[in-house]
Design an enzyme around this catalytic site. Structure first.
Site, PDB file in Angstrom:
ATOM      1  N   HIS A   5      34.753  37.223  32.020  1.00  0.00           N
ATOM      2  CA  HIS A   5      34.893  36.144  32.994  1.00  0.00           C
ATOM      3  C   HIS A   5      33.649  36.084  33.872  1.00  0.00           C
ATOM      4  O   HIS A   5      33.074  37.120  34.195  1.00  0.00           O
ATOM      5  CB  HIS A   5      36.136  36.361  33.884  1.00  0.00           C
ATOM      6  CG  HIS A   5      36.560  35.117  34.565  1.00  0.00           C
ATOM      7  ND1 HIS A   5      36.052  34.732  35.778  1.00  0.00           N
ATOM      8  CD2 HIS A   5      37.424  34.145  34.183  1.00  0.00           C
ATOM      9  CE1 HIS A   5      36.590  33.584  36.120  1.00  0.00           C
ATOM     10  NE2 HIS A   5      37.423  33.196  35.167  1.00  0.00           N
ATOM     11  N   ASP A  47      43.543  33.979  29.406  1.00  0.00           N
ATOM     12  CA  ASP A  47      43.827  33.408  28.085  1.00  0.00           C
ATOM     13  C   ASP A  47      44.227  34.449  27.051  1.00  0.00           C
ATOM     14  O   ASP A  47      44.605  34.096  25.938  1.00  0.00           O
ATOM     15  CB  ASP A  47      42.597  32.641  27.582  1.00  0.00           C
ATOM     16  CG  ASP A  47      42.319  31.426  28.442  1.00  0.00           C
ATOM     17  OD1 ASP A  47      43.283  30.760  28.814  1.00  0.00           O
ATOM     18  OD2 ASP A  47      41.149  31.171  28.753  1.00  0.00           O
TER      19      ASP A  47
END
Ligand code: CMC
Length: 426
Positions: free
Chosen positions: A304, A361
């Site tokens: 991320h 996700d």
């Protein structure tokens, strides 16, 4: 007020350092070009704050995500998606009356114009739901021109409510269209999430009973995707909105951006990857591919831009995945593969050094698949939930007196001026 000095070719530029309520300070460089003749260079905006915002705060090193100050794990556990939507739009948690009024308003906007159903029929049956969503959400501006005056706060509110309310209807229609089943009208007696489940999985020939386990898991997933500060799709919505474009068009731009596999499209890619891995013995092969710089493969659902410790949303979903599968009595080997892959990667130096952890996700796909969604719908569900963040951020931007059209500059590396050469002389 703190000040910073930037020296360019011996010329000093003094500028204020602004402090937010928490988080890193920012150097105000708005006058830098005017005073020094240079721009800053920051592809991917890794060090640039593009706006002032009071909605969402992320501390990537500590793994903290707050909406209007409230930690995401508390909201996921104790709140509902409608309450989080109200919070993001209005700044405070609603009173009981405010909550009833808000949910009623949203419920009353869930139907879409009948002509929109015809619009759907122009798509191929195998069209990706995100392709359909890009088109139909943008098309809403043609159906609701009465709420596109962005300078009127009342019209802005109506269009925000319309978008939040109609996204489940449109997402469910995209699904129904792909499997050749008739569209279902919304049922105002159900919750926002229950209604979406019915429009997706129900059929006109039978009553649909909303399973509370599924409803609660879906609602949690919506909460966890509601907003995430200035990510790519939200920044796109803001940039599109900065030109004065109407909110339906801006959200369509956000949907297009979200679709990419580095952003919202990662949930679909992550589950496809886990299925491709298939069994835990193949994990080392995929880890090796993820580490190989000559191979474009990345571990989807990992890493991320902001979180460098853990993604708090992934923590909630990791627990929820087991809970939901247990409660539904489903045993999915994909969950075992996901758990083993996570453990494997977390012990690997490549991932440790680069601070790569599972993101939102990684586990969401396992839950969505258990609920019964095909992978192609995953990103459309993300878009449904993120619409709340997109419209709240868009509204915040329009109301901000400092708002200007977004217009980044560039470092030009093309040819310098030269004279045109006639075709016969080239
Ligand atoms: N697998 C393997 N290596 C990775 C991964 C990954 N998933 N993510 C980052 N890296 C490596 C990357 O190759 C680079 O290595 P090096 O320093 O040797 O060149 C280093 O880690 C830093 O990566 P980066 O691409 O510079 O980091 P970024 O902040 O630009 O990208 C990201 C963040 C999310 C786009 C990236 O981690 C990624 O592509 N992850 C996979 C896709 C994904 O799961 N996306 C969902 C993000 S969360 C939900 C959302 O935003 O919608």
């Amino acid at each position: 007020m703190a000040e910073s000095t930037i020296s360019v070719d011996g010329k000093e530029f003094k500028t204020p350092v602004l402090s937010g309520s928490t988080g890193p300070d920012v150097i105000d460089i708005r006058k830098l070009y005017g005073q020094t003749g240079v721009f800053t260079y920051d592809p991917g905006f890794t060090s640039t704050a593009s706006c002032e915002s009071g909605l969402t705060y992320i501390d990537g090193d500590a793994g903290v995500l707050l909406h209007r100050g409230y930690p995401i794990d508390q909201l996921a556990e104790k709140s509902s998606f409608m309450e989080v939507a109200y919070l993001l739009l209005n700044g405070e948690l609603p009173s009981s009356d405010e909550y009833q009024k808000f949910t009623k308003t949203i419920t009353r906007h869930t139907m879409v114009h009948e002509q929109l159903a015809t619009f759907f029929r122009g798509f191929r049956r195998d069209a990706h739901p995100m392709a359909i969503m890009c088109g139909v959400v943008g098309a809403l501006s043609a159906f609701y021109p009465d709420s596109t005056n962005i300078n009127d706060p009342v019209e802005r509110t109506i269009s925000m409510h319309r978008l939040i309310a109609k996204m489940p209807t449109l997402a469910a229609m995209a699904y129904k269209y792909s499997i050749g089943q008739p569209f279902l009208f919304p049922d105002n007696s159900l919750s926002y999430t229950g209604n979406f489940l019915r429009m997706t999985f129900g059929v006109p020939a039978e009553d649909y009973v909303v399973d509370p386990v599924i409803e609660s898991a879906m609602d949690k997933i919506f909460i966890l995707h509601a907003d995430h500060e200035q990510n790519a799709s939200t920044s796109t919505v803001r940039l599109a909105g900065s030109s004065g474009a109407n909110p339906f068009a801006c959200v369509a731009a956000g949907i297009a951006t979200l679709w990419g596999p580095a952003h919202g499209g990662a949930n679909e890619a992550a589950l496809n990857m886990l299925r491709e891995i298939g069994t835990p013995d193949r994990i080392p092969e995929f880890i090796a591919r993820a580490k190989n710089k000559d191979d474009p493969f990345r571990l989807m659902g990992f890493g991320h831009r902001v979180y460098k410790n853990f993604d708090p949303r992934a923590k909630v979903l990791s627990v929820a995945a087991t809970e939901v599968l247990d409660k539904l009595g489903i045993s999915d080997p994909v969950l075992d593969t996901a758990r083993e892959l996570e453990q494997f990667a977390l012990k690997d130096d490549y991932f440790i050094e680069r601070k790569l952890y599972p993101n939102v996700d990684f586990y969401s796909g396992v839950i969505l698949s258990a609920i019964g969604f095909p992978t192609s719908m995953f990103t459309a569900l993300f878009a449904l939930a993120r619409t709340v963040g997109w419209v709240a951020q868009w509204n915040e931007m329009i109301a901000d007196p400092e708002q200007k059209i977004g217009r980044p500059r560039q470092l030009y590396t093309g040819p310098t001026q030269r004279d045109y050469v006639a075709l016969e002389n080239r």
